[in-house]
Motif scaffolding. Sequence first.
Motif, PDB file in Angstrom:
ATOM      1  N   ASP A  75      -1.027 -22.021 -22.549  1.00 54.09           N
ATOM      2  CA  ASP A  75      -0.807 -23.334 -21.947  1.00 54.09           C
ATOM      3  C   ASP A  75       0.335 -23.340 -20.937  1.00 54.09           C
ATOM      4  OD1 ASP A  75      -2.847 -24.362 -23.415  1.00 54.09           O
ATOM      5  OD2 ASP A  75      -1.623 -25.759 -24.591  1.00 54.09           O
ATOM      6  N   SER A  76       1.418 -22.620 -21.223  1.00 50.08           N
ATOM      7  CA  SER A  76       2.587 -22.651 -20.334  1.00 50.08           C
ATOM      8  C   SER A  76       2.302 -22.006 -18.986  1.00 50.08           C
ATOM      9  CB  SER A  76       3.777 -21.966 -20.999  1.00 50.08           C
ATOM     10  OG  SER A  76       3.501 -20.591 -21.235  1.00 50.08           O
ATOM     11  N   SER A  77       1.225 -21.235 -18.897  1.00 52.15           N
ATOM     12  CA  SER A  77       0.867 -20.561 -17.643  1.00 52.15           C
ATOM     13  C   SER A  77      -0.263 -21.258 -16.898  1.00 52.15           C
ATOM     14  CB  SER A  77       0.472 -19.100 -17.923  1.00 52.15           C
ATOM     15  OG  SER A  77       1.561 -18.372 -18.432  1.00 52.15           O
ATOM     16  N   ILE A  78      -0.684 -22.426 -17.383  1.00 51.43           N
ATOM     17  CA  ILE A  78      -1.701 -23.203 -16.663  1.00 51.43           C
ATOM     18  C   ILE A  78      -0.992 -23.971 -15.559  1.00 51.43           C
ATOM     19  CG2 ILE A  78      -3.450 -25.015 -16.838  1.00 51.43           C
ATOM     20  CD1 ILE A  78      -4.278 -22.480 -18.203  1.00 51.43           C
ATOM     21  N   ASP A  79      -0.819 -23.311 -14.436  1.00 50.32           N
ATOM     22  CA  ASP A  79      -0.164 -23.911 -13.278  1.00 50.32           C
ATOM     23  C   ASP A  79      -0.642 -23.199 -12.026  1.00 50.32           C
ATOM     24  OD1 ASP A  79       1.244 -21.501 -13.081  1.00 50.32           O
ATOM     25  OD2 ASP A  79       3.065 -22.301 -13.985  1.00 50.32           O
ATOM     26  N   ASP A  80      -0.036 -23.516 -10.890  1.00 45.15           N
ATOM     27  CA  ASP A  80      -0.536 -23.011  -9.615  1.00 45.15           C
ATOM     28  C   ASP A  80      -0.318 -21.516  -9.417  1.00 45.15           C
ATOM     29  OD1 ASP A  80      -1.937 -23.740  -7.330  1.00 45.15           O
ATOM     30  OD2 ASP A  80      -0.131 -23.783  -6.110  1.00 45.15           O
ATOM     31  N   THR A  81       0.467 -20.893 -10.274  1.00 44.47           N
ATOM     32  CA  THR A  81       0.645 -19.444 -10.160  1.00 44.47           C
ATOM     33  C   THR A  81      -0.592 -18.677 -10.608  1.00 44.47           C
ATOM     34  OG1 THR A  81       1.636 -19.275 -12.373  1.00 44.47           O
ATOM     35  CG2 THR A  81       3.131 -19.642 -10.520  1.00 44.47           C
ATOM     36  N   LEU A  82      -1.555 -19.373 -11.195  1.00 42.25           N
ATOM     37  CA  LEU A  82      -2.801 -18.702 -11.557  1.00 42.25           C
ATOM     38  C   LEU A  82      -3.491 -18.092 -10.346  1.00 42.25           C
ATOM     39  CD1 LEU A  82      -4.389 -21.170 -14.137  1.00 42.25           C
ATOM     40  CD2 LEU A  82      -3.527 -18.860 -14.588  1.00 42.25           C
ATOM     41  N   LEU A 109     -10.505 -21.551 -15.514  1.00 43.91           N
ATOM     42  CA  LEU A 109      -9.285 -21.308 -16.277  1.00 43.91           C
ATOM     43  C   LEU A 109      -8.592 -22.616 -16.632  1.00 43.91           C
ATOM     44  CD1 LEU A 109      -7.838 -18.225 -14.374  1.00 43.91           C
ATOM     45  CD2 LEU A 109      -8.683 -18.262 -16.713  1.00 43.91           C
ATOM     46  N   ILE A 110      -8.535 -23.548 -15.665  1.00 44.09           N
ATOM     47  CA  ILE A 110      -7.905 -24.841 -15.931  1.00 44.09           C
ATOM     48  C   ILE A 110      -8.688 -25.593 -17.000  1.00 44.09           C
ATOM     49  CG2 ILE A 110      -7.191 -27.058 -14.965  1.00 44.09           C
ATOM     50  CD1 ILE A 110      -5.661 -24.770 -13.733  1.00 44.09           C
ATOM     51  N   LEU A 111      -9.987 -25.756 -16.782  1.00 42.86           N
ATOM     52  CA  LEU A 111     -10.787 -26.609 -17.652  1.00 42.86           C
ATOM     53  C   LEU A 111     -10.980 -26.021 -19.045  1.00 42.86           C
ATOM     54  CD1 LEU A 111     -13.485 -28.006 -15.188  1.00 42.86           C
ATOM     55  CD2 LEU A 111     -11.408 -29.103 -16.031  1.00 42.86           C
ATOM     56  N   SER A 112     -10.807 -24.714 -19.184  1.00 42.54           N
ATOM     57  CA  SER A 112     -10.931 -24.119 -20.516  1.00 42.54           C
ATOM     58  C   SER A 112      -9.723 -24.413 -21.394  1.00 42.54           C
ATOM     59  CB  SER A 112     -11.130 -22.602 -20.405  1.00 42.54           C
ATOM     60  OG  SER A 112      -9.958 -21.967 -19.906  1.00 42.54           O
ATOM     61  N   ALA A 113      -8.676 -25.027 -20.829  1.00 45.63           N
ATOM     62  CA  ALA A 113      -7.447 -25.275 -21.588  1.00 45.63           C
ATOM     63  C   ALA A 113      -7.548 -26.497 -22.494  1.00 45.63           C
ATOM     64  CB  ALA A 113      -6.265 -25.438 -20.629  1.00 45.63           C
ATOM     65  N   ARG A 114      -8.419 -27.478 -22.175  1.00 43.35           N
ATOM     66  CA  ARG A 114      -8.513 -28.704 -22.951  1.00 43.35           C
ATOM     67  C   ARG A 114      -9.968 -29.169 -22.980  1.00 43.35           C
ATOM     68  NH1 ARG A 114      -4.091 -27.380 -23.890  1.00 43.35           N
ATOM     69  NH2 ARG A 114      -2.139 -28.591 -23.953  1.00 43.35           N
ATOM     70  N   GLN A 115     -10.336 -29.880 -24.027  1.00 48.65           N
ATOM     71  CA  GLN A 115     -11.687 -30.408 -24.115  1.00 48.65           C
ATOM     72  C   GLN A 115     -11.928 -31.481 -23.057  1.00 48.65           C
ATOM     73  OE1 GLN A 115     -14.229 -29.297 -25.998  1.00 48.65           O
ATOM     74  NE2 GLN A 115     -15.538 -30.763 -24.911  1.00 48.65           N
ATOM     75  N   ASP A 116     -10.949 -32.385 -22.873  1.00 49.38           N
ATOM     76  CA  ASP A 116     -11.069 -33.429 -21.869  1.00 49.38           C
ATOM     77  C   ASP A 116     -10.612 -32.897 -20.509  1.00 49.38           C
ATOM     78  OD1 ASP A 116      -9.749 -35.740 -20.199  1.00 49.38           O
ATOM     79  OD2 ASP A 116     -11.107 -36.732 -21.589  1.00 49.38           O
ATOM     80  N   PRO A 117     -11.458 -32.972 -19.469  1.00 49.76           N
ATOM     81  CA  PRO A 117     -11.087 -32.409 -18.165  1.00 49.76           C
ATOM     82  C   PRO A 117      -9.794 -32.986 -17.596  1.00 49.76           C
ATOM     83  CG  PRO A 117     -13.431 -32.890 -18.217  1.00 49.76           C
ATOM     84  CD  PRO A 117     -12.850 -33.486 -19.467  1.00 49.76           C
ATOM     85  N   LEU A 118      -9.591 -34.306 -17.723  1.00 45.81           N
ATOM     86  CA  LEU A 118      -8.368 -34.892 -17.175  1.00 45.81           C
ATOM     87  C   LEU A 118      -7.137 -34.419 -17.929  1.00 45.81           C
ATOM     88  CD1 LEU A 118      -9.316 -38.559 -16.203  1.00 45.81           C
ATOM     89  CD2 LEU A 118      -8.715 -36.666 -14.683  1.00 45.81           C
ATOM     90  N   ASP A 119      -7.263 -34.191 -19.225  1.00 48.37           N
ATOM     91  CA  ASP A 119      -6.135 -33.636 -19.983  1.00 48.37           C
ATOM     92  C   ASP A 119      -5.801 -32.231 -19.484  1.00 48.37           C
ATOM     93  OD1 ASP A 119      -5.981 -35.929 -21.491  1.00 48.37           O
ATOM     94  OD2 ASP A 119      -7.044 -35.089 -23.220  1.00 48.37           O
ATOM     95  N   ALA A 120      -6.841 -31.447 -19.182  1.00 45.33           N
ATOM     96  CA  ALA A 120      -6.615 -30.092 -18.677  1.00 45.33           C
ATOM     97  C   ALA A 120      -5.915 -30.120 -17.325  1.00 45.33           C
ATOM     98  CB  ALA A 120      -7.946 -29.352 -18.573  1.00 45.33           C
ATOM     99  N   TRP A 121      -6.386 -30.989 -16.427  1.00 49.48           N
ATOM    100  CA  TRP A 121      -5.774 -31.076 -15.106  1.00 49.48           C
ATOM    101  C   TRP A 121      -4.359 -31.646 -15.181  1.00 49.48           C
ATOM    102  CZ3 TRP A 121      -7.338 -28.190 -11.431  1.00 49.48           C
ATOM    103  CH2 TRP A 121      -8.686 -27.872 -11.281  1.00 49.48           C
ATOM    104  N   GLU A 122      -4.137 -32.578 -16.101  1.00 57.29           N
ATOM    105  CA  GLU A 122      -2.782 -33.104 -16.245  1.00 57.29           C
ATOM    106  C   GLU A 122      -1.820 -32.002 -16.680  1.00 57.29           C
ATOM    107  OE1 GLU A 122      -0.209 -36.603 -18.538  1.00 57.29           O
ATOM    108  OE2 GLU A 122      -2.410 -36.609 -18.647  1.00 57.29           O
ATOM    109  N   LEU A 123      -2.254 -31.128 -17.580  1.00 57.35           N
ATOM    110  CA  LEU A 123      -1.435 -29.979 -17.972  1.00 57.35           C
ATOM    111  C   LEU A 123      -1.102 -29.122 -16.751  1.00 57.35           C
ATOM    112  CD1 LEU A 123      -0.236 -28.093 -20.213  1.00 57.35           C
ATOM    113  CD2 LEU A 123      -2.511 -27.012 -20.297  1.00 57.35           C
TER     114      LEU A 123
END
Length: 325
Positions: A75-82, A109-123
Amino acid sequence: MSPSDPGATATASALYPHPINPFAPRVRGLYIDDLVVVGHRDVHRPDAGTRLIARTPSFDVWRDDTVHIAHRVGDSSIDDTLTGRIEAELFAPGWLSGNDLFERVFTGLILSARQDPLDAWELFYRNTRMTLAAIIDGRGGMEVTKGLGAFAEIYHHVDRIVPPTGSVLEIGSCFGFLALHLASRHRRRVTASDVSTSSMSLLGALAPRLGICLSTTTLDARTLACPDASYDTLVLVHLLEHLDDVEGRKALDEARRVARRTIIVAVPYEDVATASYGHVRTVCRDDLEQWAVQDPRWRGRVEDFRGGWLVLERVEETGVIRHRS
């Protein structure tokens, strides 16, 4: 939607006949589209007959009719450095190729982080903005900057040039990190725009979650659907390298038509255009110098800082106009 490059969706409608859906829900914990299946390695185990083609520090890659990627990204690496990680581990070595595939792997990679897409993008947005803020405020060392240092400096540089009040239109915003940064400071009225409707829908949905007020709209840099002189400042940061010479000239002509006072252009200096980011040409200082004198109604200056910059100010009969609140 090339994430680390604000102008990457400048010609997205032509490049992607089947656009990426940033709101696609996970299926059995996986992101699935026509070309890729992406999930954390704890949940993604391709069929036994699928051929393993690469194993890197972050990814295992299989291929049949589809590219399957099992990742080890926390989770801590779900950012623009991907973007840098994907480029370095998968595309630069040649395991995968093509801007469309790059975008789909990134989105997965982003969307696999959370079930809800907006929660994933917010992360993703919160992690990226937190790191950018730490760099800009001088609070982070190498362990904090995580490869976003160049973009943080670019955003801070734009913030210093753009007047603190007035209307601002960013062309080619993509995920909108620059627009969010400008809108969060001073008393600007910021509009983010991109040719990708899905990018602007995503940004429009996330900005309120982040507590930032800005507008979004879908615009093509080459044919801006805006009245003449309708925005005080236009910003085109890392956009023109995504357009060929003819399209780039159209974009600059449109910017001069729509801007009331100031135009800010930034480009990376590259020896070879980075195809995986959607770059179609290189731009050098000589190009910027030529653009600075193309129109006598505008006075330009060129500078080098993390690439090249062109700042155009509209000239009236009495000289360069002054910024007014």
